[in-house]
Design a protein around this motif. Sequence first.
Motif, mmCIF file in Angstrom:
data_model
loop_
_atom_site.group_PDB
_atom_site.id
_atom_site.type_symbol
_atom_site.label_atom_id
_atom_site.label_comp_id
_atom_site.label_asym_id
_atom_site.label_seq_id
_atom_site.Cartn_x
_atom_site.Cartn_y
_atom_site.Cartn_z
ATOM 1 N N GLU A 153 13.599 0.255 -3.145
ATOM 2 C CA GLU A 153 12.949 -0.736 -2.475
ATOM 3 C C GLU A 153 11.608 -0.820 -2.868
ATOM 4 N N LEU A 154 10.862 0.434 -2.915
ATOM 5 C CA LEU A 154 9.383 0.688 -3.610
ATOM 6 C C LEU A 154 9.197 0.050 -4.696
ATOM 7 N N ALA A 155 10.157 0.006 -5.786
ATOM 8 C CA ALA A 155 9.649 -0.317 -7.077
ATOM 9 C C ALA A 155 9.126 -1.905 -7.094
ATOM 10 N N LYS A 156 9.722 -2.692 -6.093
ATOM 11 C CA LYS A 156 9.210 -3.998 -6.215
ATOM 12 C C LYS A 156 7.593 -4.044 -5.986
ATOM 13 N N TYR A 157 7.192 -3.183 -5.262
ATOM 14 C CA TYR A 157 5.543 -3.156 -4.828
ATOM 15 C C TYR A 157 4.780 -2.571 -6.141
ATOM 16 N N VAL A 158 5.426 -2.136 -6.967
ATOM 17 C CA VAL A 158 4.782 -1.263 -8.046
ATOM 18 C C VAL A 158 5.083 -1.953 -9.354
ATOM 19 N N GLN A 159 5.357 -3.013 -9.551
ATOM 20 C CA GLN A 159 5.656 -3.974 -10.705
ATOM 21 C C GLN A 159 4.304 -4.155 -11.474
ATOM 22 N N ALA A 160 4.502 -4.465 -12.743
ATOM 23 C CA ALA A 160 3.416 -5.017 -13.663
ATOM 24 C C ALA A 160 2.347 -5.706 -13.022
ATOM 25 N N PRO A 161 2.427 -6.763 -12.428
ATOM 26 C CA PRO A 161 1.560 -7.655 -11.865
ATOM 27 C C PRO A 161 0.671 -6.740 -10.579
ATOM 28 N N SER A 162 0.971 -5.830 -10.134
ATOM 29 C CA SER A 162 0.483 -5.129 -9.144
ATOM 30 C C SER A 162 -0.663 -4.351 -9.378
ATOM 31 N N PRO A 163 -1.525 -4.279 -8.467
ATOM 32 C CA PRO A 163 -2.957 -3.478 -8.884
ATOM 33 C C PRO A 163 -2.459 -2.010 -8.716
ATOM 34 N N ASP A 164 -1.288 -1.540 -8.147
ATOM 35 C CA ASP A 164 -0.982 -0.039 -8.295
ATOM 36 C C ASP A 164 -0.225 -0.035 -9.570
ATOM 37 N N TYR A 165 0.154 -0.834 -10.461
ATOM 38 C CA TYR A 165 0.969 -0.334 -11.526
ATOM 39 C C TYR A 165 0.387 0.721 -12.452
ATOM 40 N N GLN A 166 -0.950 0.529 -12.805
ATOM 41 C CA GLN A 166 -1.581 1.645 -13.902
ATOM 42 C C GLN A 166 -1.542 2.847 -13.069
ATOM 43 N N ALA A 167 -1.842 3.001 -11.952
ATOM 44 C CA ALA A 167 -1.758 4.251 -11.210
ATOM 45 C C ALA A 167 -0.307 4.980 -11.196
ATOM 46 N N VAL A 168 0.679 4.121 -10.835
ATOM 47 C CA VAL A 168 2.110 4.684 -10.810
ATOM 48 C C VAL A 168 2.434 5.193 -12.360
ATOM 49 N N MET A 169 2.024 4.323 -13.223
ATOM 50 C CA MET A 169 2.485 4.545 -14.611
ATOM 51 C C MET A 169 1.937 5.785 -15.125
ATOM 52 N N GLN A 170 0.373 6.108 -14.900
ATOM 53 C CA GLN A 170 -0.179 7.302 -15.065
ATOM 54 C C GLN A 170 0.584 8.423 -14.551
ATOM 55 N N HIS A 171 0.728 8.108 -13.113
ATOM 56 C CA HIS A 171 1.422 9.352 -12.545
ATOM 57 C C HIS A 171 2.619 9.796 -13.336
ATOM 58 N N THR A 172 3.589 8.601 -13.677
ATOM 59 C CA THR A 172 4.701 9.024 -14.216
ATOM 60 C C THR A 172 4.623 9.774 -15.698
ATOM 61 N N SER A 173 3.611 9.413 -16.134
ATOM 62 C CA SER A 173 3.272 9.963 -17.601
ATOM 63 C C SER A 173 2.728 11.373 -17.297
ATOM 64 N N GLU A 174 2.174 11.425 -16.235
ATOM 65 C CA GLU A 174 1.701 12.926 -16.208
ATOM 66 C C GLU A 174 3.023 14.075 -15.969
ATOM 67 N N LEU A 175 3.967 13.340 -15.119
ATOM 68 C CA LEU A 175 5.056 14.004 -14.636
ATOM 69 C C LEU A 175 5.829 14.425 -15.717
ATOM 70 N N ARG A 176 6.050 13.257 -16.694
ATOM 71 C CA ARG A 176 6.856 13.501 -17.901
ATOM 72 C C ARG A 176 6.129 14.782 -18.775
ATOM 73 N N ALA A 177 4.596 14.648 -18.830
ATOM 74 C CA ALA A 177 3.900 15.592 -19.599
ATOM 75 C C ALA A 177 4.336 17.095 -19.069
ATOM 76 N N LYS A 178 4.263 17.267 -17.756
ATOM 77 C CA LYS A 178 4.393 18.589 -17.236
ATOM 78 C C LYS A 178 5.889 18.961 -17.611
ATOM 79 N N CYS A 179 6.821 18.102 -17.456
ATOM 80 C CA CYS A 179 8.347 18.511 -17.803
ATOM 81 C C CYS A 179 8.377 19.131 -19.162
#
Length: 136
Positions: A108-134
Amino acid sequence: MNGSSEVIGVSCCAWTISGVAMLTRSPVALGMLAAMLAAGNAFAVSREAQEFMSIQSKMAPDQCELQRLSSQAAAAQRAGDRGKRIQLDGQMEAVVKRLQANQPRLQELAKYVQAPSPDYQAVMQHTSELRAKCKL
């Protein structure tokens, strides 16, 4: 004061980033400013993006566990250890069920954080940080 004006602790060179004058002389001040800007970026995202990242953070330990178990299961498969593989598959099933419980809300939330969204970069960075910690 004796009639002369004096400025103390000001560098000769300043940069302006987002309207904030940053003095180059103090590394401590630079670090504090960078931390404040990073924290400010976390609050600049929409409520939906914040919730999306929060759910991702809650899921991260299970995703790391699933990655670890999957790697071990593949190694057991290569080694021909069927018993170990079956045991690891059972452990992975429990982790997958926990992860799947979050999927409907994430979708449901994914539609708000797609590429054209201003939040996209922040979400992608957060995702990358989580993967790096893993991987640590």
